[in-house]
Design a protein around this motif. Sequence first.
Motif, PDB file in Angstrom:
ATOM      1  N   CYS A  49       0.868  -1.179   0.000  1.00  0.00           N
ATOM      2  CA  CYS A  49       0.000   0.000   0.000  1.00  0.00           C
ATOM      3  C   CYS A  49       0.902   1.226   0.000  1.00  0.00           C
ATOM      4  CB  CYS A  49      -0.885   0.016   1.243  1.00  0.00           C
ATOM      5  SG  CYS A  49      -2.080  -1.326   1.247  1.00  0.00           S
ATOM      6  N   HIS A  50       0.885   1.989  -1.073  1.00  0.00           N
ATOM      7  CA  HIS A  50       1.812   3.114  -1.190  1.00  0.00           C
ATOM      8  C   HIS A  50       1.342   4.353  -0.455  1.00  0.00           C
ATOM      9  CE1 HIS A  50       4.918   1.508  -3.878  1.00  0.00           C
ATOM     10  NE2 HIS A  50       3.954   0.678  -4.230  1.00  0.00           N
ATOM     11  N   SER A  60      -3.034   1.337  -3.413  1.00  0.00           N
ATOM     12  CA  SER A  60      -1.989   0.478  -3.928  1.00  0.00           C
ATOM     13  C   SER A  60      -1.887   0.626  -5.441  1.00  0.00           C
ATOM     14  CB  SER A  60      -2.328  -0.968  -3.568  1.00  0.00           C
ATOM     15  OG  SER A  60      -1.338  -1.828  -4.022  1.00  0.00           O
ATOM     16  N   LEU A  61      -3.033   0.797  -6.067  1.00  0.00           N
ATOM     17  CA  LEU A  61      -3.075   0.843  -7.523  1.00  0.00           C
ATOM     18  C   LEU A  61      -3.609   2.193  -7.984  1.00  0.00           C
ATOM     19  CD1 LEU A  61      -4.766  -2.652  -7.978  1.00  0.00           C
ATOM     20  CD2 LEU A  61      -2.329  -2.129  -8.176  1.00  0.00           C
ATOM     21  N   TYR A 103       4.179   4.837 -11.662  1.00  0.00           N
ATOM     22  CA  TYR A 103       4.914   3.646 -11.234  1.00  0.00           C
ATOM     23  C   TYR A 103       6.394   3.958 -11.036  1.00  0.00           C
ATOM     24  CZ  TYR A 103       5.868  -1.283 -10.559  1.00  0.00           C
ATOM     25  OH  TYR A 103       6.227  -2.479  -9.994  1.00  0.00           O
ATOM     26  N   LYS A 104       6.971   4.701 -11.992  1.00  0.00           N
ATOM     27  CA  LYS A 104       8.411   4.997 -11.913  1.00  0.00           C
ATOM     28  C   LYS A 104       8.750   5.895 -10.740  1.00  0.00           C
ATOM     29  CE  LYS A 104       9.282   4.386 -16.806  1.00  0.00           C
ATOM     30  NZ  LYS A 104       9.415   5.079 -18.103  1.00  0.00           N
ATOM     31  N   ARG A 105       7.778   6.628 -10.228  1.00  0.00           N
ATOM     32  CA  ARG A 105       8.018   7.464  -9.050  1.00  0.00           C
ATOM     33  C   ARG A 105       7.680   6.713  -7.758  1.00  0.00           C
ATOM     34  NH1 ARG A 105       7.468   9.913 -13.446  1.00  0.00           N
ATOM     35  NH2 ARG A 105       8.472  11.913 -13.901  1.00  0.00           N
ATOM     36  N   ASN A 106       7.311   5.444  -7.916  1.00  0.00           N
ATOM     37  CA  ASN A 106       6.982   4.575  -6.773  1.00  0.00           C
ATOM     38  C   ASN A 106       5.726   5.019  -6.026  1.00  0.00           C
ATOM     39  OD1 ASN A 106       7.809   2.132  -5.481  1.00  0.00           O
ATOM     40  ND2 ASN A 106       8.419   3.313  -3.675  1.00  0.00           N
ATOM     41  N   TYR A 107       4.749   5.573  -6.764  1.00  0.00           N
ATOM     42  CA  TYR A 107       3.476   5.916  -6.119  1.00  0.00           C
ATOM     43  C   TYR A 107       2.539   4.715  -6.055  1.00  0.00           C
ATOM     44  CZ  TYR A 107       4.689  10.754  -7.684  1.00  0.00           C
ATOM     45  OH  TYR A 107       5.305  11.950  -7.940  1.00  0.00           O
ATOM     46  N   ILE A 108       2.728   3.761  -6.956  1.00  0.00           N
ATOM     47  CA  ILE A 108       1.716   2.698  -7.115  1.00  0.00           C
ATOM     48  C   ILE A 108       2.371   1.339  -7.420  1.00  0.00           C
ATOM     49  CG2 ILE A 108      -0.179   4.161  -7.932  1.00  0.00           C
ATOM     50  CD1 ILE A 108       0.645   3.396 -10.827  1.00  0.00           C
ATOM     51  N   GLU A 109       1.567   0.290  -7.236  1.00  0.00           N
ATOM     52  CA  GLU A 109       1.980  -1.063  -7.619  1.00  0.00           C
ATOM     53  C   GLU A 109       1.535  -1.405  -9.035  1.00  0.00           C
ATOM     54  OE1 GLU A 109       4.239  -1.758  -5.076  1.00  0.00           O
ATOM     55  OE2 GLU A 109       3.593  -3.803  -5.568  1.00  0.00           O
ATOM     56  N   ARG A 136       1.854  -4.067 -21.355  1.00  0.00           N
ATOM     57  CA  ARG A 136       2.658  -5.290 -21.303  1.00  0.00           C
ATOM     58  C   ARG A 136       3.569  -5.420 -22.531  1.00  0.00           C
ATOM     59  NH1 ARG A 136       1.949  -6.148 -16.183  1.00  0.00           N
ATOM     60  NH2 ARG A 136       0.318  -7.554 -15.505  1.00  0.00           N
ATOM     61  N   GLU A 137       3.012  -5.206 -23.704  1.00  0.00           N
ATOM     62  CA  GLU A 137       3.771  -5.556 -24.906  1.00  0.00           C
ATOM     63  C   GLU A 137       4.640  -4.421 -25.432  1.00  0.00           C
ATOM     64  OE1 GLU A 137       1.195  -7.553 -27.673  1.00  0.00           O
ATOM     65  OE2 GLU A 137       1.178  -9.345 -26.392  1.00  0.00           O
ATOM     66  N   VAL A 138       4.132  -3.191 -25.376  1.00  0.00           N
ATOM     67  CA  VAL A 138       4.939  -2.083 -25.883  1.00  0.00           C
ATOM     68  C   VAL A 138       5.965  -1.634 -24.832  1.00  0.00           C
ATOM     69  CG1 VAL A 138       4.890   0.273 -26.792  1.00  0.00           C
ATOM     70  CG2 VAL A 138       3.042  -1.341 -27.361  1.00  0.00           C
ATOM     71  N   HIS A 139       5.529  -1.596 -23.566  1.00  0.00           N
ATOM     72  CA  HIS A 139       6.407  -1.036 -22.525  1.00  0.00           C
ATOM     73  C   HIS A 139       7.012  -2.092 -21.607  1.00  0.00           C
ATOM     74  CE1 HIS A 139       5.192   3.035 -23.644  1.00  0.00           C
ATOM     75  NE2 HIS A 139       3.986   2.536 -23.808  1.00  0.00           N
ATOM     76  N   ASP A 140       6.716  -3.344 -21.867  1.00  0.00           N
ATOM     77  CA  ASP A 140       7.221  -4.432 -21.030  1.00  0.00           C
ATOM     78  C   ASP A 140       6.977  -4.154 -19.544  1.00  0.00           C
ATOM     79  OD1 ASP A 140       8.351  -6.822 -20.362  1.00  0.00           O
ATOM     80  OD2 ASP A 140      10.433  -6.172 -20.596  1.00  0.00           O
ATOM     81  N   PHE A 141       5.777  -3.662 -19.252  1.00  0.00           N
ATOM     82  CA  PHE A 141       5.434  -3.323 -17.863  1.00  0.00           C
ATOM     83  C   PHE A 141       5.176  -4.603 -17.072  1.00  0.00           C
ATOM     84  CE2 PHE A 141       1.941  -2.325 -14.796  1.00  0.00           C
ATOM     85  CZ  PHE A 141       2.677  -1.515 -13.955  1.00  0.00           C
ATOM     86  N   ARG A 142       5.897  -4.755 -15.946  1.00  0.00           N
ATOM     87  CA  ARG A 142       5.769  -5.993 -15.162  1.00  0.00           C
ATOM     88  C   ARG A 142       5.138  -5.782 -13.799  1.00  0.00           C
ATOM     89  NH1 ARG A 142      11.033  -9.443 -17.203  1.00  0.00           N
ATOM     90  NH2 ARG A 142      10.644  -9.022 -19.395  1.00  0.00           N
ATOM     91  N   GLY A 143       4.529  -4.596 -13.617  1.00  0.00           N
ATOM     92  CA  GLY A 143       3.789  -4.350 -12.383  1.00  0.00           C
ATOM     93  C   GLY A 143       2.437  -5.043 -12.436  1.00  0.00           C
ATOM     94  N   TYR A 144       1.594  -4.683 -11.488  1.00  0.00           N
ATOM     95  CA  TYR A 144       0.317  -5.373 -11.299  1.00  0.00           C
ATOM     96  C   TYR A 144      -0.770  -4.736 -12.162  1.00  0.00           C
ATOM     97  CZ  TYR A 144      -3.057  -7.877  -8.281  1.00  0.00           C
ATOM     98  OH  TYR A 144      -4.015  -8.723  -7.764  1.00  0.00           O
ATOM     99  N   ILE A 145      -1.580  -5.560 -12.774  1.00  0.00           N
ATOM    100  CA  ILE A 145      -2.737  -5.035 -13.513  1.00  0.00           C
ATOM    101  C   ILE A 145      -3.998  -5.789 -13.072  1.00  0.00           C
ATOM    102  CG2 ILE A 145      -3.840  -4.724 -15.764  1.00  0.00           C
ATOM    103  CD1 ILE A 145      -1.129  -4.461 -17.029  1.00  0.00           C
ATOM    104  N   HIS A 146      -4.988  -5.022 -12.710  1.00  0.00           N
ATOM    105  CA  HIS A 146      -6.308  -5.574 -12.370  1.00  0.00           C
ATOM    106  C   HIS A 146      -7.292  -4.998 -13.382  1.00  0.00           C
ATOM    107  CE1 HIS A 146      -9.594  -6.064  -8.979  1.00  0.00           C
ATOM    108  NE2 HIS A 146     -10.099  -6.238 -10.169  1.00  0.00           N
ATOM    109  N   LEU A 147      -7.959  -5.864 -14.109  1.00  0.00           N
ATOM    110  CA  LEU A 147      -8.937  -5.394 -15.096  1.00  0.00           C
ATOM    111  C   LEU A 147     -10.341  -5.778 -14.667  1.00  0.00           C
ATOM    112  CD1 LEU A 147      -7.458  -6.217 -18.633  1.00  0.00           C
ATOM    113  CD2 LEU A 147      -7.492  -4.015 -17.455  1.00  0.00           C
ATOM    114  N   LYS A 148     -11.245  -4.832 -14.824  1.00  0.00           N
ATOM    115  CA  LYS A 148     -12.654  -5.148 -14.612  1.00  0.00           C
ATOM    116  C   LYS A 148     -13.161  -5.856 -15.859  1.00  0.00           C
ATOM    117  CE  LYS A 148     -14.557  -3.875 -11.481  1.00  0.00           C
ATOM    118  NZ  LYS A 148     -14.672  -4.635 -10.217  1.00  0.00           N
TER     119      LYS A 148
END
Lengths: 409, 480
Positions: A49-50, A60-61, A103-109, A136-148
């Motif tokens: 929890c940021h 967190s997100l 994300y890069k500023r460490n505000y979120i997961e 995921r594919e363009v930026h190779d983002f490996r953080g958490y993703i929750h989709l509705k």
Amino acid sequence: MAVLDLKRKLAILSDAAKYDASCASSGGSKRDSSNGKGVGSTDGGMGICHAYAPDGRCISLLKILLTNFCTYDCVYCVNRVSSNVPRARFSVQEVVDLTLGFYKRNYIEGLFLSSGIIKSPDYTMEQLVLVAKTLREVHDFRGYIHLKVIPEASPALVNEAGLYADRVSINIELPKDESLVQFAPEKDLGDIKKAMGAVRLSQDASKDKAIKARAPKFAPAGQSTQMIVGADGASDGQILRRSESLYGAYKLRRVYYSAFSPIPDSSSKLPLSKPPLIREHRLYQADWLMRFYGFERAEIIGEGEDLDLAIDPKLAWALRNRGEFPVDLNVADRERLLRVPGLGVKAVDRMLDVRRFKQLRLEDVKRLTRGLEKLKPFIVTADWTPGPLTDRIDLRDRLAPKPEQLSLF
Amino acid sequence: MEVVRLEHVTDFAGWRTAARSLRARSVPPEAVIWTVEGQGRDLFSDGGGPPAPAAQSANFTVPRDFMELAEDVALHRSEDRWALLYRMLWRITTGEPNLARIASDPNTARARSYARQVSQAAHKMKAFVRFREIPSDTGVEAYVAWFEPAHRVAERTAPFFARRFANMRFSILTPDVCVLWDTQQLAFAPGATPDQAPSFDELEDFWRTYYASIFNPARLNPSMMQKEMPKRYWRNLPEARLIPELIARAEARTEEMVAQAPSEPNRRALRRHEPEPSGIVDGHHPSTLEEIRAGVQACRRCDLWRDATQGVPGEGPGQARLMFVGEQPGDQEDLAGQPFVGPAGQVLNKALDEAGVPRAETYVTNAVKHFKHEMRGKRRLHKTPDTGEVTACRWWIDHERQIVRPRVVVALGATAALSVFGKPTAIAKFRQQAIQLPDQSQGVVTYHPSYLLRVPDAAAKAKAYAMFVEDLKYAWALAA
């Protein structure tokens, strides 16, 4: 229509998202960016929890809607078509940039993305998936993703969502079957359950050892849902029965209970009052008893009943089942220890460990738990037995918290 | 009295060497004073020093769980941490080897509480570090953060940041030590001061906008917030400066929402079409399999729909010669919306294969269209449908039979037999017989495939399975 600047959009679309209680970033796979090109990691266990908002909730997100335009008219929802709240819509790129920047500023997961229904369920779902896919594919983002997940969307899109997301969720919204018809006329309970069923099948397939080589990972942090409490007159028993059935049928990781909260520009069909926060709290406690303490729903509450707001549901159960007490902390098995009011999972596990080396006395119990006085009527230790205390008629009054403490909520 | 002077505040290796030596020489905990180079205790500054290694190697061992606990405790800011650890080491090596596991012992309780606070501090560092971007001429983005950890956890937590932000350059400046990452290697430098970090980042305003908007004033609970986000962290959190005003205005905002009368729906809503009713009228006789499919979804003829995911209609060609009727969908069928796809379905498929009956040319359905079950813990356990439910659901099976008009209807198990023949029919007695049905088709009974899964004895199981395959052959021949 006036062009909104990004900050204004962010304000509108996060305000519109705050009634979804979930913000968890826990569970799922373990990965990091050390062998990749982008940023991000998840440790597979507890989330982070940021920040905490002054409502005490974890941030967190980045929890936002892609748009709060919506063609549905769910009366409990701030974004229903008939509401006069300001509207906005993010572009896919704007969401991607905000997520990466935060994300890069460490505000979120990571990102929790939902949306009002625009054009069609499939179109809406496609847009949500496109955001996740770009991250995921363009930026190779490996953080958490929750989709509705939009329950009416096609199964292929739901499946694609599961490939990019750590968690997916479909909100059951209201505990009573009839309520959805009344309060969310465009939604269909059958569609919601079917979508949850499809998610579970995809998950089972991705975990099936026999076909693991072929089945890709599907939402490794599982699925969750949310029920609004206090909008449709359902009893706590009905609410928990619905949860019990959802956990069993769809292997949900979490059911979130969201006390119905006054919203700007509300509908006249629903109660306008402060949210029933204590009730929400008791429901979470009861939910925990079902998930981690080995209680069956029927032991906690009958279908037409409500939980006692003044005491927690485990204490309520203990007071109704005094014949099960006192429990000897030096000999009882784990299952029984977990049923002692005032003993949490951690305390029980520590006791089991200590017990191997020494007899538990009251002073030991005091150091291992949060409060001795509330435990004493229910336990036996090497130097303590409660005698007639367990059966005292006024035990509930002695153990219930003083009423003024409740006004905290 | 012995005075030990460790080289720095987290000099765990130094403590370990000293403790081994002290213990080997049987110096009791009361006779040791622990100090750290450059930190107070001037009184002893002359007498102290790292003790000489023990002459003979110390012949004792300590359990690993104690050493792990000790490494955590060493990062705590309390002054008594080294003494506490030596006292525990002393006790562990003088007859209490399991001390570190006895959580209720006062020494262990204190050490564990220190360790917990250290681990919390590390967790909060992962949460509350806030990077600010600085100009970079290398093409790799660069960020700097200023952070004040509650305990000395910066070095321990650094790898987390390196893994997470592997491809950006960053520094985390703290009063104790600075963490530097150049996308390849972690490095550490002496502590810094806040003025060495940048004081601005463009995105912080967006972050504050988000923080203010995600807050729900109707749920105000500042004590919960403070429990998880203690005030000591606020001065380095860009969003924290909003907190006082958000709290101050919360009650008024909530009252305003509650007091505000509901407004008229907007024009967009009024222009919108009313949703169409589902179009299902109970009592409408379905005349196609599509109508069956839709009707089963909306069926309220009994209460089983409430706990089921969906109604599961039959599956197969509209002119199949052979129709299989099972009992009811199970867990897997309920999720997938298709009949016989779970474990019983696999038995059926295998037996059909062996009997030479192509499933794709048959119509497969169930006597009851919704999954009846009860909850046992987190599992849904099958429950046999009662006569009322079977009778209610005959509406659908009768219409399926009218539409498909199979020559032969195979009832799988007792519930199906009850549905197809309208009365209880003993399977063992009537199998391998053609029973005339009122609509000119012929009925056949056999076991339900899930019964074959439950037969406990292996020989009996094989026998029942062989009979099942024979019955399938019989029915297929009858339908030819």
